[in-house]
Design a protein around this motif. Structure first.
Motif, PDB file in Angstrom:
ATOM      1  N   ILE A  17       2.028   5.773  13.138  1.00 39.10           N
ATOM      2  CA  ILE A  17       2.114   6.780  12.368  1.00 39.10           C
ATOM      3  C   ILE A  17       3.592   7.496  12.411  1.00 39.10           C
ATOM      4  O   ILE A  17       4.144   7.498  11.386  1.00 39.10           O
ATOM      5  CB  ILE A  17       0.953   8.012  12.276  1.00 39.10           C
ATOM      6  N   ARG A  18       3.864   7.529  13.328  1.00 35.55           N
ATOM      7  CA  ARG A  18       5.432   8.309  13.860  1.00 35.55           C
ATOM      8  C   ARG A  18       6.311   7.314  13.232  1.00 35.55           C
ATOM      9  O   ARG A  18       7.417   7.631  12.440  1.00 35.55           O
ATOM     10  CB  ARG A  18       5.635   8.601  15.202  1.00 35.55           C
ATOM     11  N   ARG A  19       6.205   5.995  13.342  1.00 33.68           N
ATOM     12  CA  ARG A  19       7.111   4.867  12.869  1.00 33.68           C
ATOM     13  C   ARG A  19       7.254   4.808  11.188  1.00 33.68           C
ATOM     14  O   ARG A  19       8.240   4.926  10.669  1.00 33.68           O
ATOM     15  CB  ARG A  19       7.007   3.615  13.526  1.00 33.68           C
ATOM     16  N   MET A  20       6.131   4.777  10.697  1.00 35.52           N
ATOM     17  CA  MET A  20       6.025   4.608   9.164  1.00 35.52           C
ATOM     18  C   MET A  20       6.482   6.132   8.844  1.00 35.52           C
ATOM     19  O   MET A  20       7.397   6.160   7.511  1.00 35.52           O
ATOM     20  CB  MET A  20       4.515   4.668   8.643  1.00 35.52           C
ATOM     21  N   LYS A  21       6.363   7.296   9.384  1.00 35.72           N
ATOM     22  CA  LYS A  21       6.867   8.601   8.959  1.00 35.72           C
ATOM     23  C   LYS A  21       8.410   8.559   9.084  1.00 35.72           C
ATOM     24  O   LYS A  21       9.182   8.790   8.143  1.00 35.72           O
ATOM     25  CB  LYS A  21       6.436   9.854   9.423  1.00 35.72           C
ATOM     26  N   SER A  22       8.873   7.800  10.129  1.00 35.93           N
ATOM     27  CA  SER A  22      10.438   7.777  10.270  1.00 35.93           C
ATOM     28  C   SER A  22      10.856   6.901   9.231  1.00 35.93           C
ATOM     29  O   SER A  22      12.173   7.103   8.737  1.00 35.93           O
ATOM     30  CB  SER A  22      10.697   7.145  11.650  1.00 35.93           C
ATOM     31  N   LEU A  23      10.472   5.963   8.984  1.00 39.79           N
ATOM     32  CA  LEU A  23      10.786   4.956   7.772  1.00 39.79           C
ATOM     33  C   LEU A  23      10.850   5.635   6.359  1.00 39.79           C
ATOM     34  O   LEU A  23      12.045   5.500   5.696  1.00 39.79           O
ATOM     35  CB  LEU A  23       9.830   3.771   7.872  1.00 39.79           C
ATOM     36  N   ALA A  59       8.232  10.012  -4.343  1.00 37.98           N
ATOM     37  CA  ALA A  59       6.920  10.552  -4.255  1.00 37.98           C
ATOM     38  C   ALA A  59       5.887   9.772  -3.717  1.00 37.98           C
ATOM     39  O   ALA A  59       4.899  10.100  -3.025  1.00 37.98           O
ATOM     40  CB  ALA A  59       6.366  11.352  -5.414  1.00 37.98           C
ATOM     41  N   HIS A  60       6.117   8.401  -3.930  1.00 39.60           N
ATOM     42  CA  HIS A  60       4.867   7.254  -3.529  1.00 39.60           C
ATOM     43  C   HIS A  60       5.673   6.183  -3.037  1.00 39.60           C
ATOM     44  O   HIS A  60       5.723   5.047  -3.534  1.00 39.60           O
ATOM     45  CB  HIS A  60       4.067   7.060  -4.665  1.00 39.60           C
ATOM     46  N   GLN A  61       6.022   5.946  -1.577  1.00 42.48           N
ATOM     47  CA  GLN A  61       6.584   5.153  -1.099  1.00 42.48           C
ATOM     48  C   GLN A  61       5.760   3.899  -0.956  1.00 42.48           C
ATOM     49  O   GLN A  61       4.532   4.117  -0.799  1.00 42.48           O
ATOM     50  CB  GLN A  61       7.165   5.243   0.522  1.00 42.48           C
ATOM     51  N   GLN A  62       6.088   2.526  -0.994  1.00 38.04           N
ATOM     52  CA  GLN A  62       5.200   1.224  -0.957  1.00 38.04           C
ATOM     53  C   GLN A  62       5.570   0.697   0.326  1.00 38.04           C
ATOM     54  O   GLN A  62       6.646   0.270   0.526  1.00 38.04           O
ATOM     55  CB  GLN A  62       5.155   0.490  -2.132  1.00 38.04           C
ATOM     56  N   PHE A  63       4.529   0.371   1.160  1.00 35.80           N
ATOM     57  CA  PHE A  63       4.750  -0.314   2.325  1.00 35.80           C
ATOM     58  C   PHE A  63       4.118  -1.779   2.196  1.00 35.80           C
ATOM     59  O   PHE A  63       3.150  -2.015   1.426  1.00 35.80           O
ATOM     60  CB  PHE A  63       3.858   0.198   3.653  1.00 35.80           C
ATOM     61  N   LYS A  64       5.296  -2.737   2.522  1.00 35.73           N
ATOM     62  CA  LYS A  64       4.683  -4.081   2.195  1.00 35.73           C
ATOM     63  C   LYS A  64       4.585  -4.790   3.745  1.00 35.73           C
ATOM     64  O   LYS A  64       5.270  -4.743   4.467  1.00 35.73           O
ATOM     65  CB  LYS A  64       5.975  -4.771   1.379  1.00 35.73           C
ATOM     66  N   PHE A  65       3.379  -5.352   3.578  1.00 37.44           N
ATOM     67  CA  PHE A  65       2.801  -6.347   4.869  1.00 37.44           C
ATOM     68  C   PHE A  65       2.764  -7.801   4.491  1.00 37.44           C
ATOM     69  O   PHE A  65       2.365  -7.932   3.254  1.00 37.44           O
ATOM     70  CB  PHE A  65       1.797  -5.758   5.474  1.00 37.44           C
ATOM     71  N   THR A  80       0.987  -1.164  -0.006  1.00 38.03           N
ATOM     72  CA  THR A  80       0.074   0.019   0.152  1.00 38.03           C
ATOM     73  C   THR A  80       0.851   1.378   0.084  1.00 38.03           C
ATOM     74  O   THR A  80       1.943   1.378   0.522  1.00 38.03           O
ATOM     75  CB  THR A  80      -0.818   0.056   1.112  1.00 38.03           C
ATOM     76  N   LYS A  81       0.416   2.233  -0.678  1.00 39.56           N
ATOM     77  CA  LYS A  81       1.055   3.781  -0.762  1.00 39.56           C
ATOM     78  C   LYS A  81       0.359   4.488   0.369  1.00 39.56           C
ATOM     79  O   LYS A  81       0.917   5.499   0.937  1.00 39.56           O
ATOM     80  CB  LYS A  81       0.851   4.230  -2.058  1.00 39.56           C
ATOM     81  N   ASP A  82      -0.758   4.193   1.126  1.00 35.66           N
ATOM     82  CA  ASP A  82      -1.283   4.977   2.161  1.00 35.66           C
ATOM     83  C   ASP A  82      -0.820   4.454   3.506  1.00 35.66           C
ATOM     84  O   ASP A  82      -0.778   3.567   3.913  1.00 35.66           O
ATOM     85  CB  ASP A  82      -2.871   4.250   2.460  1.00 35.66           C
ATOM     86  N   ILE A  83      -0.062   5.614   3.790  1.00 36.67           N
ATOM     87  CA  ILE A  83       0.761   5.777   4.944  1.00 36.67           C
ATOM     88  C   ILE A  83      -0.153   5.433   6.363  1.00 36.67           C
ATOM     89  O   ILE A  83       0.456   4.915   7.387  1.00 36.67           O
ATOM     90  CB  ILE A  83       1.665   6.882   5.446  1.00 36.67           C
TER      91      ILE A  83
END
Length: 88
Positions: free
Chosen positions: A77-83, A43-49, A18-21
């Motif tokens: 949210i803070r952790r995802m922004k940090s990543l 511009a669009h980081q992708q998070f993988k779970f 997902t690109k949705d932080i």
């Protein structure tokens, strides 16, 4: 020794990207396995779970019915922004 039901044994892990932080933070706060963040497109980081029933959680997120701990969500949210702001 933990006993697993037949349905647990038949379920396989899903991979969800997902690109949705905020959705990524919701999954993280629900303690789903965070695998990686793809920063090739800045511009669009992708998070993988990886986990079971991730597509069900995505539907709950879209419908506004996903329930979780708001304190953990804020921390996630803070952790995802940090990543996304960290250098590799």
């Amino acid at each position: 020794m933990e006993t697993k039901s037949i349905s647990d044994l038949l379920e396989t892990d899903e991979v969800l990207e997902t690109k949705d932080i905020y959705f990524a933070a919701a999954l993280h706060s629900l303690e789903y396995h965070f695998d990686s963040v793809d920063k090739t497109d800045l511009a669009h980081q992708q998070f993988k779970f990886i986990g079971k029933k991730l597509s069900d959680l995505e539907v709950q997120w879209i419908n506004g019915t996903l329930i979780g701990n708001l304190s953990q969500f804020a921390d996630s949210i803070r952790r995802m922004k940090s990543l996304i702001h960290s250098s590799d």
